[in-house]
Design a protein around this motif. Structure first.
Motif, short mmCIF file in Angstrom:
data_model
loop_
_atom_site.label_atom_id
_atom_site.label_comp_id
_atom_site.label_asym_id
_atom_site.label_seq_id
_atom_site.Cartn_x
_atom_site.Cartn_y
_atom_site.Cartn_z
N ASP A 27 13.35 32.18 86.85
CA ASP A 27 13.91 32.73 87.76
C ASP A 27 13.37 32.81 89.25
OD1 ASP A 27 16.24 34.68 88.06
OD2 ASP A 27 14.85 36.19 88.81
N LEU A 28 12.17 32.87 89.43
CA LEU A 28 11.59 32.80 90.53
C LEU A 28 11.87 31.38 90.91
CD1 LEU A 28 8.54 34.93 90.17
CD2 LEU A 28 10.23 35.30 91.72
N ASN A 29 11.63 30.21 90.09
CA ASN A 29 11.88 28.99 90.75
C ASN A 29 13.28 28.74 91.06
OD1 ASN A 29 11.08 26.26 91.02
ND2 ASN A 29 12.01 25.88 89.24
N ALA A 30 14.17 29.34 90.41
CA ALA A 30 15.77 29.08 90.72
C ALA A 30 16.04 29.53 92.01
CB ALA A 30 16.57 29.67 89.45
N ASP A 31 15.20 30.77 92.37
CA ASP A 31 15.59 31.38 93.76
C ASP A 31 14.69 30.71 94.94
OD1 ASP A 31 17.41 32.92 92.52
OD2 ASP A 31 16.06 34.74 92.32
N GLY A 32 13.98 29.75 94.39
CA GLY A 32 13.06 29.10 95.79
C GLY A 32 11.79 30.02 95.88
N GLU A 33 11.42 30.86 95.07
CA GLU A 33 10.61 31.89 95.58
C GLU A 33 9.05 31.20 95.03
OE1 GLU A 33 10.73 34.92 97.08
OE2 GLU A 33 13.05 34.11 97.43
N LEU A 34 8.92 30.07 94.36
CA LEU A 34 7.41 29.69 93.91
C LEU A 34 7.32 28.54 94.72
CD1 LEU A 34 8.04 29.57 90.16
CD2 LEU A 34 6.59 31.29 91.45
N ASP A 35 5.93 28.44 95.24
CA ASP A 35 5.31 27.47 96.31
C ASP A 35 4.33 26.52 95.09
OD1 ASP A 35 4.07 25.95 97.93
OD2 ASP A 35 3.01 27.73 99.01
N TRP A 36 5.10 25.54 94.75
CA TRP A 36 4.59 24.59 93.80
C TRP A 36 3.59 23.83 94.48
CZ3 TRP A 36 4.91 25.75 88.97
CH2 TRP A 36 6.06 26.31 88.39
N SER A 37 3.19 23.72 95.65
CA SER A 37 2.19 22.97 96.31
C SER A 37 1.00 23.55 96.41
CB SER A 37 2.55 22.97 97.81
OG SER A 37 2.54 24.03 98.60
N ARG A 38 0.97 24.71 95.78
CA ARG A 38 -0.44 25.44 95.45
C ARG A 38 -0.66 25.74 93.93
NH1 ARG A 38 -2.50 28.13 99.96
NH2 ARG A 38 -3.33 29.36 98.32
N THR A 39 -0.14 24.72 93.25
CA THR A 39 -0.21 24.77 91.77
C THR A 39 -1.13 23.83 91.36
OG1 THR A 39 2.17 25.20 91.66
CG2 THR A 39 1.21 24.49 89.83
N CYS A 40 -2.13 24.24 90.21
CA CYS A 40 -2.89 23.25 89.62
C CYS A 40 -2.79 23.26 88.28
CB CYS A 40 -4.33 23.62 90.15
SG CYS A 40 -5.05 25.14 89.54
N VAL A 41 -3.19 22.39 87.54
CA VAL A 41 -3.16 22.15 86.15
C VAL A 41 -4.56 22.00 85.71
CG1 VAL A 41 -2.21 21.02 84.37
CG2 VAL A 41 -0.64 21.28 86.05
N GLY A 42 -4.93 22.74 84.57
CA GLY A 42 -6.38 22.46 84.00
C GLY A 42 -6.21 21.39 83.01
N GLY A 43 -7.23 20.68 82.75
CA GLY A 43 -6.99 19.43 81.71
C GLY A 43 -8.39 19.66 80.88
N SER A 44 -8.73 21.06 80.69
CA SER A 44 -9.77 21.11 79.58
C SER A 44 -9.54 21.06 78.25
CB SER A 44 -10.58 22.34 79.86
OG SER A 44 -9.80 23.44 79.70
N HIS A 45 -8.06 21.20 77.91
CA HIS A 45 -7.77 21.12 76.61
C HIS A 45 -6.85 19.74 76.44
CE1 HIS A 45 -9.07 25.01 75.94
NE2 HIS A 45 -8.32 25.52 77.02
N ILE A 46 -7.13 18.69 77.15
CA ILE A 46 -6.37 17.48 76.85
C ILE A 46 -7.30 16.52 76.47
CG2 ILE A 46 -5.04 15.55 77.87
CD1 ILE A 46 -3.94 17.84 79.98
N ARG A 47 -7.08 15.77 75.43
CA ARG A 47 -7.97 14.83 75.02
C ARG A 47 -8.17 13.49 76.14
NH1 ARG A 47 -6.79 12.57 69.15
NH2 ARG A 47 -8.27 11.05 69.94
N ALA A 48 -9.45 13.24 76.31
CA ALA A 48 -9.72 12.20 77.23
C ALA A 48 -9.29 10.60 76.62
CB ALA A 48 -11.21 11.88 77.39
N LYS A 49 -8.83 9.80 77.32
CA LYS A 49 -8.26 8.47 76.65
C LYS A 49 -9.69 7.85 76.38
CE LYS A 49 -4.37 6.54 78.51
NZ LYS A 49 -3.89 5.77 79.38
N GLU A 50 -9.55 6.97 75.31
CA GLU A 50 -10.74 6.22 75.04
C GLU A 50 -10.89 5.04 76.02
OE1 GLU A 50 -10.99 5.20 70.76
OE2 GLU A 50 -10.11 7.06 70.18
N GLN A 51 -12.34 4.79 75.97
CA GLN A 51 -12.56 3.70 76.82
C GLN A 51 -12.44 2.45 75.97
OE1 GLN A 51 -13.29 3.59 80.22
NE2 GLN A 51 -12.80 5.54 80.28
N SER A 52 -12.12 1.22 76.41
CA SER A 52 -11.95 -0.06 75.65
C SER A 52 -13.16 -0.69 76.11
CB SER A 52 -10.71 -0.71 76.02
OG SER A 52 -9.72 -0.15 76.02
#
Length: 115
Positions: free
Chosen positions: A90-115
């Motif tokens: 709802d906030l996003n639809a109303d343009g009330e979120l500032d996505w430029s200040r968003t960060c995503v944590g990657g601590s639960h994402i598997r790392a790609k294997e090195q070849s």
């Protein structure tokens, strides 16, 4: 009386109302305070940074004890996660979120294997 940020107006309640589970019809407990009134009591306690037992006995609130227990019931039913998604959408639809200040944590994402 000034601003009352704990009042769940009709627009906000329309978003939230479908989320809490219905009260069991065969519950041994008396018919509970409405979810809307409990939400208003919860918001009042949070807005005023007060103890649950100090929640005033007002017609638009549940008791402090009821307002303290209801979030536990909602959490077990998955309401918190759905509420978070609904409010963000709802906030996003109303343009009330500032996505430029968003960060995503990657601590639960598997790392790609090195070849």
């Amino acid at each position: 009386m000034g601003s009352r940020p704990w009042i769940a107006d009709d627009e906000l309640w329309a978003l939230i109302e479908p989320l809490p589970p219905p009260w069991p019809e065969r519950s041994p407990e008396p018919r509970p305070v409405s979810d809307r009134f409990c939400l208003q009591g919860i918001l009042f306690v949070l807005d005023n940074d007060m103890a649950w037992q100090l929640l005033p006995l007002e017609p638009e609130f549940g008791s402090g004890r009821t307002c303290w227990w209801r979030p536990d019931r909602w959490q077990k039913a998955g309401v918190s996660d759905r509420l978070h998604q609904v409010l963000l959408a709802d906030l996003n639809a109303d343009g009330e979120l500032d996505w430029s200040r968003t960060c995503v944590g990657g601590s639960h994402i598997r790392a790609k294997e090195q070849s």
